[in-house]
Design a protein around this motif. Sequence first.
Motif, PDB file in Angstrom:
ATOM      1  N   PRO A  24       0.203   3.046  -8.786  1.00 30.00           N
ATOM      2  CA  PRO A  24       0.671   1.243  -8.526  1.00 30.00           C
ATOM      3  C   PRO A  24       1.756   0.700  -8.479  1.00 30.00           C
ATOM      4  O   PRO A  24       2.632   1.641  -8.536  1.00 30.00           O
ATOM      5  CB  PRO A  24      -0.055   1.791 -10.255  1.00 30.00           C
ATOM      6  CG  PRO A  24       0.658   2.406 -10.890  1.00 30.00           C
ATOM      7  CD  PRO A  24       0.457   3.254  -9.905  1.00 30.00           C
ATOM      8  N   CYS A  25       1.334  -0.369  -7.557  1.00 31.01           N
ATOM      9  CA  CYS A  25       2.952  -1.030  -7.473  1.00 31.01           C
ATOM     10  C   CYS A  25       3.655  -1.049  -8.186  1.00 31.01           C
ATOM     11  O   CYS A  25       3.569  -1.711  -9.386  1.00 31.01           O
ATOM     12  CB  CYS A  25       2.045  -2.196  -6.296  1.00 31.01           C
ATOM     13  SG  CYS A  25       3.288  -3.259  -5.864  1.00 31.01           S
ATOM     14  N   CYS A  30       1.934  -6.569 -10.758  1.00 29.63           N
ATOM     15  CA  CYS A  30       1.906  -6.031  -9.679  1.00 29.63           C
ATOM     16  C   CYS A  30       0.386  -5.215  -9.978  1.00 29.63           C
ATOM     17  O   CYS A  30      -0.566  -5.424 -10.324  1.00 29.63           O
ATOM     18  CB  CYS A  30       2.038  -5.997  -8.236  1.00 29.63           C
ATOM     19  SG  CYS A  30       1.349  -5.783  -7.132  1.00 29.63           S
ATOM     20  N   ARG A  32      -1.313  -3.482  -7.261  1.00 36.93           N
ATOM     21  CA  ARG A  32      -2.390  -3.183  -6.940  1.00 36.93           C
ATOM     22  C   ARG A  32      -1.858  -1.621  -6.329  1.00 36.93           C
ATOM     23  O   ARG A  32      -0.410  -0.694  -6.251  1.00 36.93           O
ATOM     24  CB  ARG A  32      -1.883  -4.049  -5.426  1.00 36.93           C
ATOM     25  CG  ARG A  32      -2.993  -5.056  -6.118  1.00 36.93           C
ATOM     26  CD  ARG A  32      -2.750  -6.681  -5.282  1.00 36.93           C
ATOM     27  NE  ARG A  32      -1.448  -6.943  -4.448  1.00 36.93           N
ATOM     28  CZ  ARG A  32      -1.030  -8.314  -4.318  1.00 36.93           C
ATOM     29  NH1 ARG A  32      -1.794  -8.119  -4.098  1.00 36.93           N
ATOM     30  NH2 ARG A  32       0.045  -8.718  -4.647  1.00 36.93           N
ATOM     31  N   PRO A  33      -2.868  -1.003  -5.994  1.00 34.78           N
ATOM     32  CA  PRO A  33      -2.096   0.543  -5.474  1.00 34.78           C
ATOM     33  C   PRO A  33      -1.494   0.733  -4.042  1.00 34.78           C
ATOM     34  O   PRO A  33      -1.104  -0.514  -3.420  1.00 34.78           O
ATOM     35  CB  PRO A  33      -3.517   1.250  -4.501  1.00 34.78           C
ATOM     36  CG  PRO A  33      -4.503   0.418  -5.054  1.00 34.78           C
ATOM     37  CD  PRO A  33      -3.761  -0.781  -5.153  1.00 34.78           C
ATOM     38  N   CYS A  67       2.788  -2.073  -2.862  1.00 31.17           N
ATOM     39  CA  CYS A  67       1.981  -2.160  -2.163  1.00 31.17           C
ATOM     40  C   CYS A  67       2.406  -2.454  -1.104  1.00 31.17           C
ATOM     41  O   CYS A  67       3.412  -3.035  -0.540  1.00 31.17           O
ATOM     42  CB  CYS A  67       0.956  -3.067  -2.882  1.00 31.17           C
ATOM     43  SG  CYS A  67       2.072  -4.916  -3.162  1.00 31.17           S
ATOM     44  N   SER A  69       1.901  -6.179  -0.510  1.00 33.00           N
ATOM     45  CA  SER A  69       2.084  -6.756   0.456  1.00 33.00           C
ATOM     46  C   SER A  69       3.837  -7.401  -0.542  1.00 33.00           C
ATOM     47  O   SER A  69       4.590  -8.151   0.030  1.00 33.00           O
ATOM     48  CB  SER A  69       1.264  -8.426  -0.451  1.00 33.00           C
ATOM     49  OG  SER A  69       1.130  -8.374  -2.255  1.00 33.00           O
TER      50      SER A  69
END
Length: 138
Positions: A24-25, A30, A32-33, A67, A69
């Motif tokens: 996980p970010c 966040c 996200r992966p 992640c 981004s």
Amino acid sequence: MTARTYGSVHEALRRERGSAVGKPCAAPGCGRPANGWGLTTRPTSFSAKAGSALGYSTDLDAYAPLCASHNAQRDHGGDWHSCPRGHVRLVWGTTNGGHCRGCRREWSREYNARQKSRRLAGSTPEPGTITEQNGGQS
Ligand SMILES: [Zn+2]
Ligand SMILES: [Zn+2]
């Protein structure tokens, strides 16, 4: 002991902490992966890469899974709270490319101002010359 290069830091990260991909970010809120290790502090070292300075840290604890981004956002500097120009990220947000939206707005404003002054300069008729406005046609 020699100073660590950007490449050797990432090698050491993989060796000591494994792959960050899929974790996980670590960016606040966040989760996200992650697509890899990202620097979460201000860089302590710089290496030249493709003509631009690439910031990195030799402290492995300064890296966290990020992640795509957030990795992109980190690449453009600043910190979690604000961009290098001081825009608060929570207020301005970030584009898909990781750029601060506040900076984007300033860039386009600066660009427009440049274009405008160029237009104004270009439309000033010099004495004795035929301007585009009258085109020399009757
Ligand atoms: Zn993220
Ligand atoms: Zn900004």
